[in-house]
Design a protein around this motif. Structure first.
Motif, PDB file in Angstrom:
ATOM      1  N   ASP A 124       0.845  -1.209   0.000  1.00 51.27           N
ATOM      2  CA  ASP A 124       0.000   0.000   0.000  1.00 51.27           C
ATOM      3  C   ASP A 124       0.869   1.244   0.000  1.00 51.27           C
ATOM      4  OD1 ASP A 124      -1.515  -2.141   0.569  1.00 51.27           O
ATOM      5  OD2 ASP A 124      -2.742  -1.166   2.102  1.00 51.27           O
ATOM      6  N   LYS A 125       1.922   1.186   0.813  1.00 47.91           N
ATOM      7  CA  LYS A 125       2.813   2.338   0.918  1.00 47.91           C
ATOM      8  C   LYS A 125       3.454   2.628  -0.446  1.00 47.91           C
ATOM      9  CE  LYS A 125       7.103   2.578   1.875  1.00 47.91           C
ATOM     10  NZ  LYS A 125       8.391   2.141   2.371  1.00 47.91           N
ATOM     11  N   TYR A 126       3.876   1.563  -1.132  1.00 52.38           N
ATOM     12  CA  TYR A 126       4.501   1.776  -2.445  1.00 52.38           C
ATOM     13  C   TYR A 126       3.522   2.399  -3.437  1.00 52.38           C
ATOM     14  CZ  TYR A 126       9.192   0.143  -1.718  1.00 52.38           C
ATOM     15  OH  TYR A 126      10.504   0.069  -1.304  1.00 52.38           O
ATOM     16  N   LEU A 127       2.265   1.958  -3.385  1.00 49.29           N
ATOM     17  CA  LEU A 127       1.285   2.529  -4.317  1.00 49.29           C
ATOM     18  C   LEU A 127       1.012   3.992  -3.957  1.00 49.29           C
ATOM     19  CD1 LEU A 127      -1.351  -0.312  -4.898  1.00 49.29           C
ATOM     20  CD2 LEU A 127       0.708   0.214  -6.166  1.00 49.29           C
ATOM     21  N   GLU A 128       0.892   4.255  -2.654  1.00 49.69           N
ATOM     22  CA  GLU A 128       0.633   5.644  -2.229  1.00 49.69           C
ATOM     23  C   GLU A 128       1.748   6.580  -2.685  1.00 49.69           C
ATOM     24  OE1 GLU A 128       0.256   5.279   2.007  1.00 49.69           O
ATOM     25  OE2 GLU A 128      -1.645   4.199   1.733  1.00 49.69           O
ATOM     26  N   GLN A 129       2.978   6.124  -2.527  1.00 51.30           N
ATOM     27  CA  GLN A 129       4.105   7.027  -2.803  1.00 51.30           C
ATOM     28  C   GLN A 129       4.543   7.055  -4.268  1.00 51.30           C
ATOM     29  OE1 GLN A 129       7.110   5.765  -0.033  1.00 51.30           O
ATOM     30  NE2 GLN A 129       5.994   6.553   1.742  1.00 51.30           N
ATOM     31  N   ASN A 130       4.032   6.113  -5.063  1.00 51.99           N
ATOM     32  CA  ASN A 130       4.493   6.033  -6.457  1.00 51.99           C
ATOM     33  C   ASN A 130       3.312   5.932  -7.415  1.00 51.99           C
ATOM     34  OD1 ASN A 130       7.586   5.618  -6.034  1.00 51.99           O
ATOM     35  ND2 ASN A 130       6.574   4.242  -4.573  1.00 51.99           N
ATOM     36  N   PRO A 131       2.835   7.057  -7.903  1.00 53.01           N
ATOM     37  CA  PRO A 131       1.646   7.067  -8.756  1.00 53.01           C
ATOM     38  C   PRO A 131       1.795   6.230 -10.022  1.00 53.01           C
ATOM     39  CG  PRO A 131       2.366   9.307  -8.203  1.00 53.01           C
ATOM     40  CD  PRO A 131       3.388   8.386  -7.655  1.00 53.01           C
ATOM     41  N   ALA A 132       3.036   5.896 -10.397  1.00 52.72           N
ATOM     42  CA  ALA A 132       3.221   5.098 -11.617  1.00 52.72           C
ATOM     43  C   ALA A 132       2.761   3.652 -11.419  1.00 52.72           C
ATOM     44  CB  ALA A 132       4.691   5.113 -12.034  1.00 52.72           C
ATOM     45  N   LEU A 133       2.704   3.192 -10.182  1.00 51.59           N
ATOM     46  CA  LEU A 133       2.373   1.781  -9.939  1.00 51.59           C
ATOM     47  C   LEU A 133       0.863   1.602  -9.823  1.00 51.59           C
ATOM     48  CD1 LEU A 133       5.097   1.040  -7.208  1.00 51.59           C
ATOM     49  CD2 LEU A 133       5.288   0.837  -9.711  1.00 51.59           C
ATOM     50  N   ASP A 134       0.364   0.491 -10.374  1.00 50.60           N
ATOM     51  CA  ASP A 134      -1.082   0.269 -10.365  1.00 50.60           C
ATOM     52  C   ASP A 134      -1.511  -0.804  -9.369  1.00 50.60           C
ATOM     53  OD1 ASP A 134      -1.915   2.031 -12.666  1.00 50.60           O
ATOM     54  OD2 ASP A 134      -0.365   0.806 -13.605  1.00 50.60           O
ATOM     55  N   VAL A 135      -0.728  -1.879  -9.307  1.00 54.00           N
ATOM     56  CA  VAL A 135      -1.111  -2.991  -8.435  1.00 54.00           C
ATOM     57  C   VAL A 135       0.104  -3.457  -7.644  1.00 54.00           C
ATOM     58  CG1 VAL A 135      -2.007  -5.368  -8.359  1.00 54.00           C
ATOM     59  CG2 VAL A 135      -2.865  -3.783 -10.087  1.00 54.00           C
TER      60      VAL A 135
END
Ligand code: SF4
Ligand code: SF4
Lengths: 425, 292
Positions: free
Chosen positions: A109-120
Motif C-alpha cells: 500500500d505504501k509503495y502505491l501511495e508514494q508512487n503514482p506510476a504503480l497500479d497494483v
C-alpha cells in the motif's frame, strides 16, 4: 509471437548472469491455463542489477509493446524499478504496472501511495495472483476488488484487498525447468524442494512469512534433478531451500534423489545449512548428494545479539560443524552481518576473529538491511534501530552500535575478509 | 586479524632506513635455509616474508612456489616496493601465489620519504611499484584480486606529512593503511593527533586504517583503529603502576619501551570509555589469536 497475442513482460534486476526463478514460477503457472497459453505471450526479462541500465530496459519495453508489466522487486533493485516505472508511465500510461516480491509484499500500500506510476501491488506469493490479473486485464474476467492478495489504485484511493492464502499443494505450480520456461544453465540453475523456513531470524524476510512449510513432491524434485543431470553443459547447480538439512528424513530423501541421478559428478554448490545440526552422518549425506560448498551463519558470534535477533547459536556445535565439513572437503562459506542490534565495533571484530579461527573457505560480509516484513523492521524502536526507510534500507545505527562504529566496522571487515578470501586454492 | 608465520630473508636491503629494525646485520639465507624455515613452521598456512628486503633475494619466486606447493594459503610480502617497479617481476610473484603485499612508506614527498630511507629516488621507485600493484588489482586477472596494505612508518621527521600523504595515497589501489610508530623521540600526544587525523582522511575515503604503538589513552576517539586491540601483539606486563587504574589495563600493551625512563606523564589512566562493555570480547579475541 502470434500477432494477435496479448503481450506480458516480467522484469527483474538480478545478480549478473542469473535468471529470476520467481518469475519463472509465475510464467509457468500462468501458462498452465489453456486460455492464457493460447492467447498470451509472456516474456521474462532479466537485467544485471550492477550493470543493467534503466534506459536499456525502457528501450526494450518500447520495442516489445507489452500490455501488462510485472516487476519482481528486491531491496537492491527497487530504486531502479521505480525509476523505470516512472518512465514507462510517461511513454505508455495505459499499460498496468504490477509490483511484487519481498521488497513490496509487506508494504505494497505504501509503495502505491508514494508512487503514482504503480497500479497494483502483490501482498505475497505471486503465482495465483498474477494469473487472476492476466484474466482480469485480458479477458475482462472479474473485478480487481475480488482478487485476494493485492492492493490497487482506484482513482485517488488505494484499495487493499484481503490477503490470499498461499498455494497449499506446491505441485500445482509447474516446474519452470520441466516446462521449458527456464533453461537450466551451468552455475545459475536453482532448484527448490520446499518453501518457508522453520527459523525466525529477525533480519530475514522468510522468517515473517507463513507458518508451516510447504513441499514440492519428491517425484517433481526428482524429475527436475534428472533433467539437470542429463544436461552435459551443467557442471554445478544450486538449491534455494532456506535450510537444506531441514531434517534427516528430508535430507536423506534429497540425497537419494541426487545420488542416484548424479552419474557424472555434477556439483551442488552454496546450499544453505543449519550448521549446529550437522554431525558426521549429515556430512556423509551431503557428500553423497554431491555438495561441494555450503553457506551458513553465524551472522554474529555474540550470544546476546543472537538472542535479540531470535537465532539459535551454539558456538561449540557451530565450530565443530564447520571443521567437520572442511575436513571432509566441503567448502564452507560463513556469513557475517555488520550492524545487528546488540553488536558494536569490537563485538563485530570478535565475530570476524571467531569465524576466521574456524578456517572456513570464505567469509561473506554484508551490511544489515532492515527489510519490510522482518521482525527488526517491525520492532525497530525496541532495539533503538534506525535505518533508511527507502530501499535498500541500510541500517544507520542502534542502541549499541552507533553509525560511526558501523561505518568503521564495515571498512574493517571488508578489508580483513578481502585479505582472508584471497586464500590460494 | 590474520595471524602470519614469519620467514626471514635476512637484513640485506636496497634502502638504508634510519628506523630499520634489522640494524644488526644478518646473513642472507640461502634457498635451502629458507626452505628449512618454511618446513619448520607450525601451520605453514599464512606466511609473511620479510627482511631486509625479500625482493632482492634471487630465490624469492622459487620460494613462493615452494611454499604454495607445501600448502601455504596466503603469502604476504613485506617490502619497500622498489623492485615492484619492475612489472614483469611483480607479475611473476603474483602468478606464483603472492597475493598480499605490505608496502613500507615514510612520506608522500622525497623530503620526507627519502630522508628516512637515505636513498635518493627510493620514493619514486616505491610509487611506481604501487602503481603496478594497482594495475594488477584493477585487472582482477589473478583469481580475482590482490591485497595491498601500506605500512606507514611514523617518525619525528614526517608527522606533518601524514595527512597529505594519506590524501596522496588515495589515488593508488590500496586496501588498508597501518601507521606504525618508529621510535620514541617525539611527543606521543602530538604524534597521536596527527595519526588520528590521517586515519580520519583514510576513513573518509573508505580505506581501513590502523595504528601501532599508540595506546588507547593517547588515542581517545580512535580506539577502533588500535592495532594492539585488534591484532595479536606481544603483551608487555611491565606497565607503570598508573596503568593499573585504567579501564584498558587488561588489554593494553602499555606505553612501550621507547618511552620508559622519559617520564610517562602523557599516559594517563582512562577511567571510563564507551568501549569498556566490549572488554570481555576483546579479551576473548586476544585468546583466539594467542591459540593460533
Ligand atoms: S535467515 Fe535463513 S534460517 Fe533464518 S529465517 Fe531466514 S531463511 Fe530461515
Ligand atoms: S594508561 Fe596505560 S593501560 Fe591505559 S591506555 Fe594508557 S598505556 Fe594503556
Amino acid at each position: 509471437m502470434p500477432s494477435n497475442s496479448s503481450r506480458i513482460l516480467l522484469i527483474s534486476f538480478n545478480v549478473a548472469g542469473h535468471d529470476s526463478l520467481a518469475l519463472g514460477y509465475i510464467k509457468a503457472y500462468a501458462l498452465k491455463e489453456p486460455t492464457v497459453s493460447r492467447r498470451t505471450f509472456i516474456e521474462i526479462l532479466n537485467f544485471s542489477n550492477e550493470e543493467g541500465d534503466v534506459r536499456q530496459a525502457l528501450y526494450y519495453i518500447t520495442e516489445f509493446k507489452p500490455q501488462l508489466i510485472g516487476f519482481s522487486c528486491y531491496c537492491w533493485s527497487m530504486q531502479k524499478i521505480l525509476e523505470l516505472a516512472r518512465s514507462v508511465k510517461q511513454i505508455i500510461p495505459e499499460v498496468p504496472l504490477v509490483v511484487g516480491g519481498p521488497e513490496v509484499g509487506p508494504v505494497s500500500d505504501k509503495y502505491l501511495e508514494q508512487n503514482p506510476a504503480l497500479d497494483v501491488g502483490v501482498h505475497d506469493e505471486g503465482e495465483a495472483v498474477f494469473l487472476e490479473l492476466i484474466k482480469y486485464y485480458f479477458a475482462g474476467k472479474g473485478k480487481l476488488e475480488n482478487i485476494a492478495g493485492i492492493s490497487f489504485r482506484k482513482g485517488k484511493k488505494i484499495v487493499r484487498n484481503e490477503d490470499r492464502s498461499p498455494i497449499k499443494d506446491l505441485d500445482e505450480i509447474p516446474s519452470p525447468y520441466l516446462t521449458g520456461v527456464l533453461t537450466p544453465r551451468d552455475g545459475v540453475t536453482y532448484l527448490q524442494s520446499f518453501r518457508g523456513c522453520p527459523f525466525r531470524c529477525g533480519f530475514c524476510y522468510e522468517a515473517g512469512r507463513h507458518k508451516g512449510l510447504r513441499f514440492f513432491s519428491y517425484e517433481r524434485v526428482q524429475a527436475e534433478v534428472e533433467l539437470i543431470m542429463a544436461d552435459s553443459g551443467i557442471r554445478s547447480f544450486h538449491f534455494v531451500d532456506s535450510v537444506f538439512n531441514l531434517n534427516s528424513k528430508h535430507l536423506k530423501k534429497l540425497t537419494d534423489i541426487l545420488c542416484t541421478a548424479n552419474r557424472d559428478n555434477k556439483q551442488l554448490r552454496t546450499i544453505e545449512v543449519f550448521a549446529e545440526k550437522i554431525d558426521e552422518k549429515t556430512v556423509e549425506y551431503l557428500i553423497q548428494a554431491g555438495v561441494q560448498s555450503i553457506e551458513t551463519g553465524p551472522q554474529t558470534a555474540i550470544p546476546e545479539t543472537q538472542q535479540r535477533i531470535g537465532r539459535y547459536f551454539d558456538p561449540e556445535k557451530f565450530s565443530r560443524a564447520v571443521r567437520l565439513m572442511g575436513d571432509r572437503g566441503i567448502e564452507v562459506w560463513c556469513d557475517l552481518i555488520v550492524g545487528l542490534p546488540g553488536d558494536s565495533f569490537f563485538r563485530c571484530a570478535y565475530s570476524v576473529a571467531f569465524i576466521m579461527n574456524l578456517r572456513p573457505a570464505r567469509v561473506v560480509m554484508s551490511i544489515l538491511h532492515v527489510l519490510p516484513g522482518t521482525q527488526l523492521f517491525e520492532q525497530a524502536e525496541k532495539f533503538g534501530l534506525s535505518f533508511d526507510s527507502q530501499p535498500p534500507h541500510y541500517v544507520v545505527g542502534s542502541d549499541t552500535f552507533p553509525f560511526k562504529q558501523i561505518y568503521e566496522a564495515v571498512l574493517f571487515s571488508s578489508a580483513v575478509t578481502k585479505e582472508y578470501n584471497l586464500a590460494l586454492s | 586479524m590474520l595471524v602470519y608465520e614469519k620467514v626471514s630473508f635476512g637484513s640485506e636491503c636496497n634502502n638504508r632506513c634510519m628506523t630499520c629494525p634489522s640494524a644488526r646485520q644478518q646473513e642472507t639465507p640461502r634457498l635451502n635455509e629458507l626452505v628449512a624455515q618454511i618446513d619448520a613452521l607450525k601451520n605453514g598456512e599464512n606466511l609473511e616474508l620479510f627482511g631486509g628486503e625479500p625482493t632482492l633475494h634471487e630465490d624469492l619466486v622459487s620460494l613462493i612456489s615452494y611454499a604454495r606447493k607445501r600448502g601455504a594459503r596466503r603469502i604476504k610480502l613485506v617490502t619497500n616496493g622498489r623492485r615492484l617497479a619492475d612489472a614483469d617481476f611483480l607479475f611473476h610473484l603474483v602468478e606464483e601465489g603472492c597475493r598480499i603485499f605490505e608496502v613500507k612508506i615514510y612520506g608522500s614527498r622525497p623530503e620526507t620519504h627519502d630522508a628516512v630511507t637515505c636513498v635518493r629516488g627510493s620514493l619514486d621507485e616505491t610509487l611506481r611499484g604501487l602503481q603496478n600493484l594497482g594495475g594488477i588489482s584493477d585487472s582482477g586477472g589473478h583469481e580475482g584480486d590482490i591485497y595491498v596494505g601500506i605500512r606507514f612508518g611514523v617518525t619525528n621527521t614526517n608527522l606533518e606529512d601524514l595527512v597529505p600523504a594519506v590524501a596522496f595515497l588515495m589515488s593508488f589501489s590500496i586496501d588498508a593503511i597501518s601507521f606504525v610508530r618508529m621510535g620514541g623521540d617525539f611527543p606521543i600526544v602530538q604524534a597521536a593527533r596527527m595519526v588520528a587525523n590521517a586515519m580520519k582522511v583514510a576513513t573518509l575515503n573508505r580505506i581501513w586504517s590502523m595504528c601501532e604503538g599508540f595506546p588507547p589513552c593517547v588515542m581517545k576517539g580512535s580506539e577502533t583503529h588500535l592495532s594492539e586491540l585488534l591484532q595479536p601483539v606481544a603483551f608487555e606486563n611491565d606497565k607503570p603502576k598508573s596503568c593499573l587504574r585504567c579501564v584498558f589495563a587488561k588489554i593494553c600493551t602499555g606505553p612501550h619501551g621507547d618511552y620508559a625512563g622519559k617520564g610517562l606523564r602523557d599516559f594517563k589512566a582512562v577511567s571510563a570509555s564507551p568501549y569498556s562493555k566490549d572488554m570481555e570480547y576483546l579479551l576473548k579475541m586476544r585468546s583466539i589469536h594467542a591459540k593460533q
